[in-house]
Design an enzyme around this catalytic site. Structure first.
Site, PDB file in Angstrom:
ATOM      1  N   GLY A 262       0.816  -1.202   0.000  1.00 17.86           N
ATOM      2  CA  GLY A 262       0.000   0.000   0.000  1.00 17.86           C
ATOM      3  C   GLY A 262       0.845   1.244   0.000  1.00 17.86           C
ATOM      4  O   GLY A 262       2.075   1.195   0.136  1.00 17.86           O
TER       5      GLY A 262
ATOM      6  N   GLY B 194       2.261   5.678   4.715  1.00 16.87           N
ATOM      7  CA  GLY B 194       1.452   6.321   5.740  1.00 16.87           C
ATOM      8  C   GLY B 194       0.137   5.661   6.037  1.00 16.87           C
ATOM      9  O   GLY B 194      -0.687   6.258   6.751  1.00 16.87           O
TER      10      GLY B 194
ATOM     11  N   LYS C 103       1.240   0.271   7.540  1.00 24.89           N
ATOM     12  CA  LYS C 103       1.737  -1.083   7.264  1.00 24.89           C
ATOM     13  C   LYS C 103       2.733  -1.528   8.339  1.00 24.89           C
ATOM     14  O   LYS C 103       2.691  -2.658   8.817  1.00 24.89           O
ATOM     15  CB  LYS C 103       2.407  -1.120   5.882  1.00 24.89           C
ATOM     16  CG  LYS C 103       1.489  -0.756   4.741  1.00 24.89           C
ATOM     17  CD  LYS C 103       2.187  -0.935   3.408  1.00 24.89           C
ATOM     18  CE  LYS C 103       3.427  -0.070   3.281  1.00 24.89           C
ATOM     19  NZ  LYS C 103       3.117   1.373   3.318  1.00 24.89           N
TER      20      LYS C 103
ATOM     21  N   SER D 168      -4.966   2.510 -18.803  1.00 23.65           N
ATOM     22  CA  SER D 168      -6.348   2.663 -18.343  1.00 23.65           C
ATOM     23  C   SER D 168      -7.014   3.939 -18.827  1.00 23.65           C
ATOM     24  O   SER D 168      -8.196   4.152 -18.535  1.00 23.65           O
ATOM     25  CB  SER D 168      -6.385   2.629 -16.812  1.00 23.65           C
ATOM     26  OG  SER D 168      -5.665   3.721 -16.272  1.00 23.65           O
TER      27      SER D 168
ATOM     28  N   LYS E 269      -9.265   4.955  -7.152  1.00 24.93           N
ATOM     29  CA  LYS E 269      -9.917   5.788  -8.166  1.00 24.93           C
ATOM     30  C   LYS E 269     -11.315   6.213  -7.716  1.00 24.93           C
ATOM     31  O   LYS E 269     -11.753   7.334  -7.998  1.00 24.93           O
ATOM     32  CB  LYS E 269      -9.982   5.030  -9.480  1.00 24.93           C
ATOM     33  CG  LYS E 269      -8.615   4.797 -10.108  1.00 24.93           C
ATOM     34  CD  LYS E 269      -8.691   4.026 -11.406  1.00 24.93           C
ATOM     35  CE  LYS E 269      -7.303   3.844 -12.013  1.00 24.93           C
ATOM     36  NZ  LYS E 269      -7.327   3.095 -13.280  1.00 24.93           N
TER      37      LYS E 269
END
Length: 1009
Positions: free
Chosen positions: A501, A504, A507, A912, A955
């Site tokens: 990920g 911040g 993790k 994309s 998104k």
């Protein structure tokens, strides 16, 4: 005056008669009278007695005597010494051949044994008072020759050597010895002896004559052996002129000491001080004692001049100082110069003794300590109180494994026993001993079979995970599944989990919470930038300073065999000349292999199958595929605004408030301010920057509270001083004014206690009633405490609202991502994924020029290769789609287009944006804007198929942040969208498509427009 210089006769054959010259003083000779009983002679004799011992002269030893001109002649009235009478007598030797003086052979003073003709020749030469007038000049490179001393020199000039040998044959073995001057501009202290000899041999003729000192010594040629010539000094000479150059022959004058009074008190005192100093030096330097003994034997009685020469000759002074003594003809001055030299020798001797004493004490102390330590070891060993080092080490290692022997594998125990046996056979000082000791230390300290008790309580683990972190439901669910499986099986196996990920999102910090929930020990190490395989698998023991790898160090630190190991930044592994650490991690992170993990240092298998590995990475694309295949990847997306609000309220704000020392009721941050802080300052996916901004706000609030508190204390002082007493008004006003002025200017602060002291002192002189005074002081103190408590309780609460947020964190960093309220023709909003989370981006298309056959496409916006290819596909498909919708429209065939993706400074890549590019081109061609509040994403093929994309959650969050109401996703991403939380999907109209024709219908819906 003539003095007697005697010589030992050890080289003469026994029982051979030889002539003996006896000097009988004339009646008018004062030089010899009373010399035997003089105080100087008695003092010198006392010095000589220090080392005379068994080397005193034998009473029956055979002696020879020959005449030598006295260098002092201090006793004669005219200084010529012509009043001496000479008698020649024969004396037989009654002693044995081996009764000679043995000590004189090794003395610094040697004498010659000339023939009878030599004595007569010398007597005739010296008897007239003029002496030799022409002599060979011999240069002395190091020190001058003093009368009564010998000096060996090396003569390499064949002509000079021939002249010296000829002089001996002519029974006149004398030459002049003169000190050589230093070369102009040279430092004599840095010239070695070999250089001096070489320079002396090269000097000849006039140049050599100019380099010689004027005053020298008449030297007798004692012996010549090869190129070595031994000289014995007799008296002083002064060069008058040069006679011949090769060999150098000079005319000389025989110089004598200046007349002096031997009864002068100053001379006596100076001479006795010289003797006293010599006595102190002789106690430490044995060589000087030999000089005194030999000098007194061969020279005879000491005089003041001889004492001065003796002191200067045996001192360690440099050649210029010795030459100064040789040239000095005034006996008192010569004694004074000699006294300075021997005093300096005395200081050097003291320094030498202090250095020797310090070194001796140091060495003696170390030896004494060593002996005592060894004795103590032997005593303790005999009494059974202590064993030697090797035995103690072996016992320590055996104690470590004794309590855990049943859990240690048999192969490991065998290795340990072999190494213990090897340790006993090695010497403690050998390098192999240290290697074996360190190896045994690592082997015995590891927790073989030692596991911590795990917690299989799912509810407790759920509470701990929720207490430390908000959200992260995927990670928490996976940990709870791990605990549930362990509870059903009764034991837990190790797993390899990779948390992926943006920065911040928690993790790394979630690793500690997982370890606490599982009741496991926690160990973290980062592999970011790691390029050495030895950091993972250890070094070979053959290397100096070898150490095990990180995993072995981990087991030693935690003390259990089932810890939770957090491997941070695994996507940033490096690769260097020392190997590929990613390949070394394959064995470590493979559940099928790490049960027999082999460290290079230990070289024994280690069971890591119970270890829970948690890896962290920002992106998994950079992780090698074989390594990624061994890990279970859990993707942690960024937080949405609502989640950030909860995290800020429940975690960040609370911890920051405690860290700044602010009470909960002193600060009120509104939801509007917090929302503005998140959307205008902290848009990234994580909350690390949000925490920094909240800390910044609370630091400024702390400063405000401190300033208000100081101001409140100052006001309380003013009120207290005003109510204390009417008689103290003036003093109270003065104190309060000083206090206010000090607080305003930042110079001084007057406390309440100081004000009370000043008031008490002033009132003691004015008030005569102590009871009233104490009552008033108590009342004033209570009043001050009341006022201070009221001022503290009435501190105004700091309110942080959207209106004053800029006062704490400055101007907003981010502005609205939405550039258009209603997008014009040719502009469409797309969705993108970044490492910091999701974001919206616009695709802008415009025409450059039109003309028959000018259809082309120009791209800008720092696009990557994949995105450029996607733009070419979009251009091709747009022409096909336009021909289908409007067959007569030849816009793309005759128009040159320019496609741009803001912002130009940000690199962009990925497939994309295909749907967005096609829609932008069609919007420009048909001159139709797309529907309002629409964003889309998806890869398009040449046939119009819409392929799935990644980063659905990021998104979607970006679309919500920009106020988008309608989103178009590929049909294949429906499952990803359904897994999102309801808070993320709330208020969004999402359409899933598998062909671009569906996108066209949604984007250009006339009803919606």
């Amino acid at each position: 005056m003539l003095k007697l210089l005697s010589s030992s006769s050890r080289n003469l054959h026994a029982h051979i008669a030889s002539p003996c010259l006896r000097a009988t003083p004339a009646p008018n000779s004062a030089g010899a009278s009373g010399s035997s009983s003089s105080p100087l002679l008695r003092a010198i004799n006392s010095i000589a007695e220090l080392s005379r011992g068994s080397s005193s002269r034998h009473p029956n030893s055979f002696r020879r005597a020959f005449f030598c001109s006295d260098s002092s002649s201090s006793g004669g009235s005219d200084g010529t010494g012509s009043g001496e009478l000479v008698e020649v007598a024969l004396k037989g030797d009654d002693s044995d051949g081996d009764a000679g003086d043995s000590s004189s052979s090794s003395s610094a003073i040697v004498s010659t044994n000339p023939k009878l003709e030599d004595y007569l020749t010398i007597a005739m030469c010296y008897g007239d008072g003029n002496g030799l007038r022409r002599v060979l000049a011999l240069p002395l490179p190091h020190r001058p020759l003093f009368p009564g001393f010998y000096m060996p020199i090396y003569v390499k000039d064949p002509k000079l050597m021939a002249a010296l040998q000829e002089a001996r044959k002519r029974q006149a073995p004398y030459a002049g010895a003169f000190l050589l001057k230093d070369e102009p501009g040279s430092d004599p202290s840095v010239v070695s002896g070999s250089d001096s000899e070489k320079s002396t041999d090269s000097l000849k003729g006039k140049y050599l004559y100019d380099r010689l000192h004027e005053v020298g010594t008449l030297a007798q040629i004692s012996t010549i052996q090869g190129d070595q010539v031994v000289l014995v000094g007799h008296r002083r000479l002064r060069i008058t002129e040069m006679v011949s150059e090769e060999p150098l022959t000079v005319k000389v004058d025989h110089i004598k000491d200046k007349p002096y009074n031997k009864d002068d008190d100053v001379i006596k005192a100076t001479s006795f001080e010289v003797i006293s100093t010599l006595r102190d030096v002789l106690k430490s330097i044995s060589l000087w004692r030999d000089h005194v003994q030999t000098y007194t034997q061969h020279i005879g009685d000491f005089t003041y001049s001889r004492l001065a020469d003796f002191g200067a000759a045996i001192s360690g002074a440099n050649k210029l100082q010795c030459q100064e003594v040789l040239e000095e003809l005034d006996v008192h001055n010569r004694l004074r110069l000699t006294l300075e030299l021997v005093k300096k020798e005395m200081e050097i001797t003291k320094l030498q003794e202090s250095i020797a004493k310090a070194v001796e004490e140091k060495i003696g102390g170390e030896q004494k300590r060593y002996l005592l330590t060894e004795q103590l070891k032997i005593i303790k060993k005999e009494l059974g109180l202590e064993t030697d080092d090797k035995t103690a080490l072996s016992e320590k290692f055996r104690e470590r494994i004794e309590g855990n022997k049943e859990h240690i594998p048999a192969s490991i125990l065998q290795v340990i026993q072999e190494e213990l046996t090897k340790l006993q056979l090695l010497e403690a000082s050998s390098s192999e001993f240290n290697v074996t000791r360190n190896y045994l230390d690592w082997l015995t300290v590891l927790p073989w079979g030692n596991y911590s008790d795990e917690n299989f309580d799912v509810l407790r683990a759920q509470h701990i995970l929720d207490e430390d972190h908000y959200g992260l439901s995927d990670v928490k669910e996976r940990i709870l599944e791990f605990i549930a499986v362990g509870k059903l099986r009764g034991t837990a196996q190790g797993k390899i989990i990779c948390l992926s990920g943006p920065p911040g999102v928690g993790k790394t910090s979630i690793g500690k919470s997982i370890a606490r929930a599982l009741n496991r020990k926690f160990f973290r190490f980062s592999v970011g930038g790691l390029s050495d395989v030895a950091e993972i698998k250890g070094h070979r023991r053959t290397y100096i300073g070898a150490m095990p790898g990180k995993m072995v160090q981990c087991l030693k630190n935690v003390g259990t065999a089932n810890p939770l190991v957090l491997i941070d930044e695994i996507d940033k592994l490096g690769r260097g000349h020392s190997g590929d650490p990613a390949s070394a991690m394959l064995e470590l992170l493979d559940p099928e292999q790490n049960a027999n993990f082999l460290d290079h240092y230990l070289d024994v298998p280690i069971d890591l199958s119970k270890v829970l590995f948690v890896c962290t990475a920002n992106i998994v694309d950079t992780i090698p595929t074989p390594l990624l295949d061994r890990m279970e990847v859990i993707t942690i997306a960024g937080y949405i605004t609502d989640e950030k609000m909860h995290i800020a309220r429940d975690y960040l704000e609370k911890s920051t408030r405690d860290a700044c020392g602010i009470k909960p009721g002193q600060v009120d941050m509104t939801d509007a301010a917090l929302l503005a802080l998140i959307e205008s300052y902290c848009r990234e996916a994580g909350v690390r920057n949000l925490q920094k901004q909240i800390e910044k706000i609370y630091r400024k609030i702390s400063l405000q509270l401190v300033r208000k508190g100081v101001r409140g204390v100052s006001e309380a002082q003013v009120l207290e001083n005003g109510k204390a007493s009417e008689e103290k008004v003036d003093n109270a006003e003065k104190i309060s004014a000083e206090s206010v002025e000090g607080n305003v200017e930042g110079q001084t602060e007057v406390t309440v206690a100081e004000a009370e002291v000043v008031l008490a002192e002033s009132s003691s002189d004015q008030d005569s009633n102590p009871t009233d005074q104490s009552t008033e002081s108590k009342d004033s103190l209570e009043t001050a405490e009341q006022e201070e408590s009221e001022s503290t309780s009435t501190v105004e609460k700091v309110l942080v609202d959207k209106s004053n947020l800029t006062d704490y964190v400055g101007k907003p960093v981010f502005h609205a991502e939405r550039m258009y309220d209603q997008t014009p023709s040719g502009v469409v909003m797309g969705l993108a994924w970044t490492a910091m989370g999701g974001s919206t981006l616009y695709i802008e298309t415009t025409l450059i020029e039109q003309g028959e056959g000018k259809g082309a496409l120009q791209l800008t916006g720092q696009l990557g290769d994949v995105m450029k290819e996607s733009a070419q596909i979009a251009h091709t498909y747009a022409r096909v789609a336009l021909r289908k919708e409007e067959p007569d429209n030849r816009f793309f065939a005759n128009t040159k287009l320019h496609l741009h993706v803001p912002a130009g400074a940000t690199p962009k890549d990925g497939p994309s944006a295909g749907c967005t590019m096609i829609t932008s081109m069609l919007s420009l061609a048909m001159k139709k804007p797309v529907r309002k509040d629409l964003a889309m994403t998806g890869e398009v093929t040449l046939t119009g198929k819409v392929l799935p994309i990644g980063g659905v959650k990021e998104k979607t969050i970006a679309a919500r942040r920009s106020g988008v109401k309608t989103i178009i996703f590929p049909e294949a991403n429906r499952r990803d969208f359904d897994e999102l939380s309801p808070q993320v999907k709330e208020g969004l109209d999402v359409h899933f498509v598998d062909n671009y024709s569906q996108v066209y219908e949604l984007a250009f819906d006339n009803d919606q427009n």
